[in-house]
Design an enzyme around this catalytic site. Sequence first.
Site, PDB file in Angstrom:
ATOM      1  CE  LYS A  13      -2.175  -1.096   3.828  1.00 47.31           C
ATOM      2  NZ  LYS A  13      -1.575  -2.461   4.323  1.00 47.31           N
ATOM      3  NE  ARG A  88      -4.148  -1.836  10.005  1.00 51.67           N
ATOM      4  CZ  ARG A  88      -3.201  -1.055   9.596  1.00 51.67           C
ATOM      5  NH1 ARG A  88      -3.526  -0.059   8.906  1.00 51.67           N
ATOM      6  NH2 ARG A  88      -1.903  -1.338   9.954  1.00 51.67           N
ATOM      7  NE  ARG A 127       7.245  -3.050   5.738  1.00 55.24           N
ATOM      8  CZ  ARG A 127       6.006  -2.778   5.646  1.00 55.24           C
ATOM      9  NH1 ARG A 127       5.258  -2.802   4.441  1.00 55.24           N
ATOM     10  NH2 ARG A 127       5.085  -2.638   6.702  1.00 55.24           N
ATOM     11  NE  ARG A 160       6.346  -0.558  10.788  1.00 54.43           N
ATOM     12  CZ  ARG A 160       5.357  -0.726  10.067  1.00 54.43           C
ATOM     13  NH1 ARG A 160       5.294  -0.277   8.754  1.00 54.43           N
ATOM     14  NH2 ARG A 160       4.448  -1.314  10.279  1.00 54.43           N
ATOM     15  NE  ARG A 171       2.095  -5.141  11.322  1.00 51.72           N
ATOM     16  CZ  ARG A 171       3.079  -4.948  10.643  1.00 51.72           C
ATOM     17  NH1 ARG A 171       4.261  -5.414  11.033  1.00 51.72           N
ATOM     18  NH2 ARG A 171       3.135  -4.268   9.445  1.00 51.72           N
TER      19      ARG A 171
HETATM   20  P1  ADP Z   1       1.152  -2.047   8.132  1.00 43.29           P
HETATM   21  O1  ADP Z   1       0.114  -1.756   7.067  1.00 43.29           O
HETATM   22  O2  ADP Z   1       2.434  -2.578   7.745  1.00 43.29           O
HETATM   23  O3  ADP Z   1       0.759  -3.272   9.102  1.00 43.29           O
HETATM   24  P2  ADP Z   1       0.697   0.465   9.198  1.00 43.29           P
HETATM   25  O4  ADP Z   1       1.959   1.363   9.240  1.00 43.29           O
HETATM   26  O5  ADP Z   1      -0.298   0.661   8.428  1.00 43.29           O
HETATM   27  O6  ADP Z   1       1.435  -0.894   9.070  1.00 43.29           O
HETATM   28  O7  ADP Z   1       0.266   0.422  10.740  1.00 43.29           O
HETATM   29  C1  ADP Z   1       1.214  -0.073  11.913  1.00 43.29           C
HETATM   30  C2  ADP Z   1       0.602   0.006  13.150  1.00 43.29           C
HETATM   31  O8  ADP Z   1      -0.277   1.116  13.385  1.00 43.29           O
HETATM   32  C3  ADP Z   1      -0.822  -1.055  12.988  1.00 43.29           C
HETATM   33  O9  ADP Z   1      -0.349  -2.546  13.518  1.00 43.29           O
HETATM   34  C4  ADP Z   1      -1.718  -0.475  14.252  1.00 43.29           C
HETATM   35  O10 ADP Z   1      -1.263  -0.699  15.697  1.00 43.29           O
HETATM   36  C5  ADP Z   1      -1.678   0.875  13.898  1.00 43.29           C
HETATM   37  N1  ADP Z   1      -2.559   1.400  12.870  1.00 43.29           N
HETATM   38  C6  ADP Z   1      -2.364   2.094  11.740  1.00 43.29           C
HETATM   39  N2  ADP Z   1      -3.601   2.564  11.123  1.00 43.29           N
HETATM   40  C7  ADP Z   1      -4.338   1.951  11.931  1.00 43.29           C
HETATM   41  C8  ADP Z   1      -5.771   2.080  11.882  1.00 43.29           C
HETATM   42  N3  ADP Z   1      -6.597   2.510  10.714  1.00 43.29           N
HETATM   43  N4  ADP Z   1      -6.678   1.605  12.809  1.00 43.29           N
HETATM   44  C9  ADP Z   1      -6.208   1.277  13.965  1.00 43.29           C
HETATM   45  N5  ADP Z   1      -4.954   0.855  14.039  1.00 43.29           N
HETATM   46  C10 ADP Z   1      -4.074   1.319  12.884  1.00 43.29           C
END
Ligand code: ADP
Length: 213
Positions: A13, A88, A127, A160, A171
């Site tokens: 994404k 999400r 990554r 990370r 996740r």
């Molecule tokens: P990835 O898509 O690689 O899992 P992100 O950078 O999008 O990672 O998100 C990292 C963390 O941030 C998630 O695991 C969650 O804890 C939090 N997070 C990000 N976006 C949301 C969202 N829309 N709702 C709830 N938690 C979120």
Amino acid sequence: MRLILLGAPGAGKGTVAKLLTDIDGSVQISTGDILRAAVKEGTELGKKAESFMKAGELVPDQLIMDIMGERLQEDDCQKGFLLDGFPRTIPQAEALKELLEKLNIQLDGVINLDVPRDVILDRLTTRRTCVDCGAIYNVKSSPTKVEGVCDACGGKVVQRDDETEEAISKRLDVFEEQTAPLVGFYQKAGNLVNINATSSQVVVDTIKTHVGI
Ligand code: ADP
Ligand code: ZN
């Protein structure tokens, strides 16, 4: 363009969003980047979000909606936006629908990046992310020129906190349970575009065709 990018962690994404912003000046809005910046700066939001993120769990919906309610009204969204990592959960998708109606904003579509789980797992463990600008690298397929140093800004490039094997697996489970149902939600709404997303460039080209640019 105004798009939602759906897909598992590691589906690409962020990479796709960055490629698309270069095309028409739309902004990438990544809730993950916003939250990581807040944690780094030690803000109130950061303090609330940190423990959830470290564990690979989702941050509470209300916190996310507060962020997005403000973010979507900022001036730089006028030219368009790419939502990366939001919504999400179904409640977030429902709240977003209301918010967009209130702001009188119409989406060009919801793009689902479909990638097999084994590819996802491999991508996430290899990554690396720049702590300063968020640029994404991969130790196998797109390494930095100098190990640990960002090509774009010279910042430190690291794995990370939530990319340990345990947090990754958590996740992916959270994704299956809480985020995957959004595919059905947007299919019903009639604006879902499914793309086999093994190559980010193919995804970008398909999206360009979809929005007509
Ligand atoms: P990835 O898509 O690689 O899992 P992100 O950078 O999008 O990672 O998100 C990292 C963390 O941030 C998630 O695991 C969650 O804890 C939090 N997070 C990000 N976006 C949301 C969202 N829309 N709702 C709830 N938690 C979120
Ligand atoms: Zn950088």
